[in-house]
Design a protein around this motif. Structure first.
Motif, PDB file in Angstrom:
ATOM      1  N   SER A  63       0.956  -1.459   0.375  1.00  0.00           N
ATOM      2  CA  SER A  63       0.215  -0.529   0.205  1.00  0.00           C
ATOM      3  C   SER A  63       0.794   1.276  -0.034  1.00  0.00           C
ATOM      4  N   ARG A  64       0.740   2.013  -1.029  1.00  0.00           N
ATOM      5  CA  ARG A  64       1.398   2.968  -1.107  1.00  0.00           C
ATOM      6  C   ARG A  64       0.814   4.334  -1.773  1.00  0.00           C
ATOM      7  N   GLU A  65       0.859   5.652  -1.117  1.00  0.00           N
ATOM      8  CA  GLU A  65      -0.258   6.733  -0.841  1.00  0.00           C
ATOM      9  C   GLU A  65      -1.688   6.080  -1.080  1.00  0.00           C
ATOM     10  N   ALA A  66      -1.902   5.216  -0.105  1.00  0.00           N
ATOM     11  CA  ALA A  66      -3.204   4.965  -0.775  1.00  0.00           C
ATOM     12  C   ALA A  66      -4.243   3.422   0.835  1.00  0.00           C
ATOM     13  N   GLU A  67      -3.491   4.327   2.013  1.00  0.00           N
ATOM     14  CA  GLU A  67      -4.253   4.030   2.964  1.00  0.00           C
ATOM     15  C   GLU A  67      -6.106   3.887   3.607  1.00  0.00           C
ATOM     16  N   ASP A  68      -6.323   5.447   2.931  1.00  0.00           N
ATOM     17  CA  ASP A  68      -7.661   5.128   3.480  1.00  0.00           C
ATOM     18  C   ASP A  68      -8.649   4.500   2.097  1.00  0.00           C
ATOM     19  N   GLU A  69      -7.563   4.196   1.256  1.00  0.00           N
ATOM     20  CA  GLU A  69      -8.886   2.731  -0.126  1.00  0.00           C
ATOM     21  C   GLU A  69      -8.334   1.581   0.283  1.00  0.00           C
ATOM     22  N   MET A  86       1.285  -6.556   5.798  1.00  0.00           N
ATOM     23  CA  MET A  86       1.675  -5.423   4.896  1.00  0.00           C
ATOM     24  C   MET A  86       3.172  -5.149   4.833  1.00  0.00           C
ATOM     25  N   HIS A  87       3.162  -5.686   3.648  1.00  0.00           N
ATOM     26  CA  HIS A  87       4.777  -5.622   2.519  1.00  0.00           C
ATOM     27  C   HIS A  87       5.468  -4.329   2.657  1.00  0.00           C
ATOM     28  N   CYS A  88       7.040  -4.261   3.795  1.00  0.00           N
ATOM     29  CA  CYS A  88       7.589  -3.258   3.309  1.00  0.00           C
ATOM     30  C   CYS A  88       6.724  -1.746   4.322  1.00  0.00           C
ATOM     31  N   PHE A  89       6.395  -1.881   5.062  1.00  0.00           N
ATOM     32  CA  PHE A  89       5.362  -1.630   5.296  1.00  0.00           C
ATOM     33  C   PHE A  89       6.391   0.250   5.763  1.00  0.00           C
ATOM     34  N   THR A  90       5.502   1.089   5.164  1.00  0.00           N
ATOM     35  CA  THR A  90       5.377   3.042   5.788  1.00  0.00           C
ATOM     36  C   THR A  90       4.894   3.560   5.380  1.00  0.00           C
ATOM     37  N   GLY A  91       3.513   2.929   6.269  1.00  0.00           N
ATOM     38  CA  GLY A  91       2.864   3.803   6.126  1.00  0.00           C
ATOM     39  C   GLY A  91       2.655   4.926   8.004  1.00  0.00           C
ATOM     40  N   SER A  92       1.231   5.095   7.788  1.00  0.00           N
ATOM     41  CA  SER A  92       1.868   6.415   8.947  1.00  0.00           C
ATOM     42  C   SER A  92       0.752   5.315  10.343  1.00  0.00           C
ATOM     43  N   LYS A  93       1.507   5.501  11.590  1.00  0.00           N
ATOM     44  CA  LYS A  93       0.931   5.344  12.873  1.00  0.00           C
ATOM     45  C   LYS A  93      -0.190   5.044  12.699  1.00  0.00           C
ATOM     46  N   LYS A  94      -0.951   6.151  12.698  1.00  0.00           N
ATOM     47  CA  LYS A  94      -2.258   6.597  12.544  1.00  0.00           C
ATOM     48  C   LYS A  94      -2.752   4.644  11.726  1.00  0.00           C
ATOM     49  N   PHE A  95      -2.854   4.819  10.458  1.00  0.00           N
ATOM     50  CA  PHE A  95      -2.623   3.648   9.773  1.00  0.00           C
ATOM     51  C   PHE A  95      -2.178   2.557  10.067  1.00  0.00           C
ATOM     52  N   ALA A  96      -1.550   1.973  11.323  1.00  0.00           N
ATOM     53  CA  ALA A  96      -0.591   0.754  11.654  1.00  0.00           C
ATOM     54  C   ALA A  96      -2.259   0.459  12.856  1.00  0.00           C
ATOM     55  N   LYS A  97      -2.488   1.511  13.479  1.00  0.00           N
ATOM     56  CA  LYS A  97      -3.248   1.593  14.797  1.00  0.00           C
ATOM     57  C   LYS A  97      -4.741   1.153  14.036  1.00  0.00           C
ATOM     58  N   LYS A  98      -4.987   1.119  13.530  1.00  0.00           N
ATOM     59  CA  LYS A  98      -6.418   0.814  12.665  1.00  0.00           C
ATOM     60  C   LYS A  98      -5.889  -0.327  12.049  1.00  0.00           C
ATOM     61  N   LEU A  99      -4.980  -0.576  11.152  1.00  0.00           N
ATOM     62  CA  LEU A  99      -5.031  -2.275  10.420  1.00  0.00           C
ATOM     63  C   LEU A  99      -4.748  -3.233  12.070  1.00  0.00           C
ATOM     64  N   LEU A 100      -3.872  -2.798  13.186  1.00  0.00           N
ATOM     65  CA  LEU A 100      -4.128  -4.033  14.599  1.00  0.00           C
ATOM     66  C   LEU A 100      -5.604  -4.609  14.234  1.00  0.00           C
ATOM     67  N   ASP A 101      -6.913  -4.072  14.248  1.00  0.00           N
ATOM     68  CA  ASP A 101      -8.110  -4.453  14.058  1.00  0.00           C
ATOM     69  C   ASP A 101      -8.027  -5.203  12.982  1.00  0.00           C
ATOM     70  N   LEU A 120       8.512   6.198  10.513  1.00  0.00           N
ATOM     71  CA  LEU A 120       8.740   4.939  10.191  1.00  0.00           C
ATOM     72  C   LEU A 120       9.173   3.956  11.817  1.00  0.00           C
ATOM     73  N   GLN A 121      10.379   4.307  12.473  1.00  0.00           N
ATOM     74  CA  GLN A 121      10.776   3.759  13.561  1.00  0.00           C
ATOM     75  C   GLN A 121      10.897   3.760  14.433  1.00  0.00           C
ATOM     76  N   ASP A 122       8.938   5.155  15.047  1.00  0.00           N
ATOM     77  CA  ASP A 122       8.233   5.689  16.264  1.00  0.00           C
ATOM     78  C   ASP A 122       7.313   4.809  15.709  1.00  0.00           C
ATOM     79  N   THR A 123       7.099   4.335  14.523  1.00  0.00           N
ATOM     80  CA  THR A 123       5.897   3.671  14.324  1.00  0.00           C
ATOM     81  C   THR A 123       6.155   1.629  14.187  1.00  0.00           C
ATOM     82  N   PHE A 124       6.900   1.069  14.191  1.00  0.00           N
ATOM     83  CA  PHE A 124       7.829   0.066  14.693  1.00  0.00           C
ATOM     84  C   PHE A 124       7.578   0.311  16.167  1.00  0.00           C
ATOM     85  N   LYS A 125       8.342   1.702  16.733  1.00  0.00           N
ATOM     86  CA  LYS A 125       8.254   1.331  18.768  1.00  0.00           C
ATOM     87  C   LYS A 125       7.095   0.974  19.117  1.00  0.00           C
ATOM     88  N   PHE A 126       5.865   1.467  18.628  1.00  0.00           N
ATOM     89  CA  PHE A 126       4.695   1.477  18.830  1.00  0.00           C
ATOM     90  C   PHE A 126       4.239  -0.324  18.370  1.00  0.00           C
TER      91      PHE A 126
END
Length: 189
Positions: A63-69, A86-101, A120-126
């Motif tokens: 998913s690249r430039e397509a988080e909402d979709e 999520m292959h080669c994840f570079t998305g936002s922390k907000k997107f990651a939080k939603k995907l955890l569900d 991205l490092q902060d997202t992976f820390k989370f």
């Protein structure tokens, strides 16, 4: 996302007759370069989702430039017991939080070693440690100190080292955990 016209039944058949196939994908949405084939990408993505559900194997998503979709499409399948990577994840922390569900795993590539990848490092820390994998994405995205070179599997040690620093865990523990995560996601244990 280039093979738009392969049918779900064809994918299902290939997965069922070949035990070496352990996932469906890489599939998903990439609107970074060109939006002209957006509808075809979405159609193909849905075919792959249906095939992953029918075969009960993980769906490997780009998913690249397509988080909402991406999220909105996955949300339509939220009750289908879909396993997601999520292959080669570079998305936002907000997107990651939603995907955890959605029982989602997130794969870190060499990008997390780049000095401009602080978000991205902060997202992976989370992200929970039991939802993280590591990948090369060879021949692309070589980690520091090999950035700019053709990536290869031997470089994964640099990505693993950086991820262990981000997660503040010993490298051996991180390697063991991500290996177990992979085996669990792909039903190999």
């Amino acid at each position: 996302t280039k093979n738009y016209f392969i049918e779900k039944d064809e994918i299902v058949k290939k997965v069922k007759i070949n035990s070496k196939i352990i996932g469906v994908g890489e599939t998903g949405l990439d609107f970074y370069y060109n939006n002209s084939d957006k509808d075809k990408q979405i159609s193909s993505f849905k075919i792959h989702i249906d095939a992953a559900i029918k075969t009960n194997v993980p769906l490997i998503i780009h998913s690249r430039e397509a988080e909402d979709e991406t999220f909105n499409i996955l949300n339509d399948y939220k009750d289908q017991n879909l396993k997601i990577l999520m292959h080669c994840f570079t998305g936002s922390k907000k997107f990651a939080k939603k995907l955890l569900d959605f029982n989602t795993f997130f794969s870190a590539s060499g990008i997390i070693t780049f000095k401009n990848a602080k978000e991205l490092q902060d997202t992976f820390k989370f992200l929970p440690s039991d939802k993280i994998l590591i990948e090369t994405d060879s021949p692309f995205l070589a980690p520091v100190p090999n950035r700019g070179k053709k990536n290869e599997p031997s470089f994964i040690k640099h990505t693993a080292q950086k991820l262990s620093e981000i997660k503040d865990v010993p490298l051996e523990n991180l390697i063991s955990k991500t290996t177990n995560n992979f085996n669990s996601l792909f039903n190999l244990i």
